[in-house]
Enzyme design. Sequence first.
Site, PDB file in Angstrom:
ATOM      1  N   HIS A  17      11.434  -7.505  13.623  1.00  0.00           N
ATOM      2  CA  HIS A  17      10.872  -8.189  12.687  1.00  0.00           C
ATOM      3  C   HIS A  17       9.500  -8.298  11.971  1.00  0.00           C
ATOM      4  O   HIS A  17       9.607  -9.295  11.741  1.00  0.00           O
ATOM      5  CB  HIS A  17      11.304  -9.938  13.510  1.00  0.00           C
ATOM      6  CG  HIS A  17      12.908  -9.744  14.484  1.00  0.00           C
ATOM      7  ND1 HIS A  17      13.782  -9.715  13.708  1.00  0.00           N
ATOM      8  CD2 HIS A  17      12.960  -9.481  15.472  1.00  0.00           C
ATOM      9  CE1 HIS A  17      15.025  -9.407  14.838  1.00  0.00           C
ATOM     10  NE2 HIS A  17      14.624  -9.145  16.073  1.00  0.00           N
ATOM     11  N   SER A  42     -10.186  -0.190  -8.120  1.00  0.00           N
ATOM     12  CA  SER A  42      -9.698  -0.734  -8.743  1.00  0.00           C
ATOM     13  C   SER A  42     -10.460  -1.054 -10.306  1.00  0.00           C
ATOM     14  O   SER A  42     -11.867  -0.985  -9.802  1.00  0.00           O
ATOM     15  CB  SER A  42      -9.788  -2.228  -8.457  1.00  0.00           C
ATOM     16  OG  SER A  42     -10.013  -3.378  -9.294  1.00  0.00           O
ATOM     17  N   LYS A  93     -12.271  -2.570  -3.186  1.00  0.00           N
ATOM     18  CA  LYS A  93     -10.811  -2.284  -3.344  1.00  0.00           C
ATOM     19  C   LYS A  93     -10.618  -0.878  -3.314  1.00  0.00           C
ATOM     20  O   LYS A  93     -10.936   0.225  -4.337  1.00  0.00           O
ATOM     21  CB  LYS A  93      -9.713  -3.153  -4.370  1.00  0.00           C
ATOM     22  CG  LYS A  93      -9.676  -4.208  -4.142  1.00  0.00           C
ATOM     23  CD  LYS A  93      -8.493  -4.812  -4.826  1.00  0.00           C
ATOM     24  CE  LYS A  93      -7.079  -4.786  -4.025  1.00  0.00           C
ATOM     25  NZ  LYS A  93      -5.848  -4.769  -5.152  1.00  0.00           N
ATOM     26  N   GLU A 121       2.584   3.322  -1.973  1.00  0.00           N
ATOM     27  CA  GLU A 121       2.742   2.666  -2.832  1.00  0.00           C
ATOM     28  C   GLU A 121       3.569   2.912  -4.457  1.00  0.00           C
ATOM     29  O   GLU A 121       5.375   2.957  -5.190  1.00  0.00           O
ATOM     30  CB  GLU A 121       1.732   1.583  -4.217  1.00  0.00           C
ATOM     31  CG  GLU A 121       1.457   0.445  -3.021  1.00  0.00           C
ATOM     32  CD  GLU A 121      -0.113   0.148  -3.736  1.00  0.00           C
ATOM     33  OE1 GLU A 121       0.338  -0.876  -3.681  1.00  0.00           O
ATOM     34  OE2 GLU A 121      -0.703   0.966  -4.058  1.00  0.00           O
TER      35      GLU A 121
END
Length: 461
Positions: free
Chosen positions: A156, A277, A283, A290
């Site tokens: 979970h 970024s 970043k 992804e």
Amino acid sequence: MNSPWSQRFDLALHPTIAQFNASILFDINLIEYDLTGSQAHARMLAKQGIITLEEGEQIVQGLEQIRQEYRSGAFKPGIGAEDVHLAVERRLTEIIGDLGKKLHTARSRNDQVATDVRLYLREQIALIQADLHHWQQTLLTVAENHLDTLIPGYTHLQRAQPVSLAHHLLAYFEMAIRDQQRLQEVYQRVNLCPLGAGALAGTTFPIDREYTAQLLGFAGVTRNSLDSVSDRDFVVEFCHACSLIMVHLSRLAEEIILWSSQEFQFVLLSDRVSTGSSIMPQKKNPDVPELVRGKTGRVFGHLQAMLTMLKGLPLAYNKDMQEDKEALFDTVTTIRSCLAAMTILLAEGLSFRSESLGRAVNNDFSNATDVADYLAAKGIPFREAYNLVGRLVKTCVEEGILLNQLPLDRWQSFHPLFGEDIYDAITPQHVVSARQSYGGTALEQVKTQIAAAKEWLRASA
Ligand code: ARG
């Protein structure tokens, strides 16, 4: 007007419809398989005396010349050719003259295209299996380097019990074994030759289907001519096998995305596999996992498209089936690029951060089951021990301490059977090493898995 059927037709195809109808822009991908299939067909026709040996040889040579022209870039058929099959036949007739028109004796584009797709898939399945093998080797190598690295195990997405990182990675190795097996099963159904089924009903010529199949390296021939030209089950099965590969890759991709976040800090991504970024200078983005996660959608989409395309199709060939190609080609490209990218990512694009992993496994209550097991091993019924540990954990949470910070007298106030050895029993190392059951995360068990994985790779090489 120069389509093969122009004598029967009065008008040329509307130019927009010609474009709409044409598959040449994508089925050109099948040209090498089409040429190989046609060469086998010509040899069979010659062996059977349907054309002369000399004619057969000239056709085979002409097709070989087209192969060279295609490879050198000299042969680039446009949409006037409709599809790759007609393009090849037309070029063959330019090269060897009217004899080229004999090639299509005793066959149809329907059995031809089914043969081409099977030849194509046979090769692609082997390539994907090799990619998967490489992926499995990488999983195994990284697992071997991290036998003693512990990582929180989750259910979970809540900290559950710590596990060996090797154990975690080997779970993906198991998935890859099943992926390999599935592809192997699909391969067996792909590896049958439909050529000779004709348009749908067979042919009046004395062909030898077994011989053609043998020349093309097929394990056998398909049995029913109608089924031969209308079956695309193997395309669906292939898309399904690839969808599950994507499921597996996307699950690890998602974990890597989480692990590389500020919140987890379990892995560090190398500059070679991440981007920054354009506006936020701090970043570093996990683009590779992804994209793998994102590309999973298109592979699922192709599976759905293939199922829907086939649903309710009357026998035998229907033009709908031309739609199988782009889905298939894109599935192959996507799967292969995702396997290659994930392999690079795992092999050289990320490192596990042992300090933060160590901090993670030492800072939670994922050893609570082991406290209950401790009491249960001393004869307390497990459910009773479980309830008691629930109270223990609640107390610790309220006081802002961990189980190992609880003094012995307080343990004993919960139960007199707690002794000094409770502290050893709840270290993450012990929690992991105590799970000796077959398939568990204890070192010996993980070593057994590694040995089995090595053997699997050796046997399947
Ligand atoms: N381009 C067609 C396809 O990809 C080849 C088979 C065409 N057969 C036909 N009868 N029109 O499916």
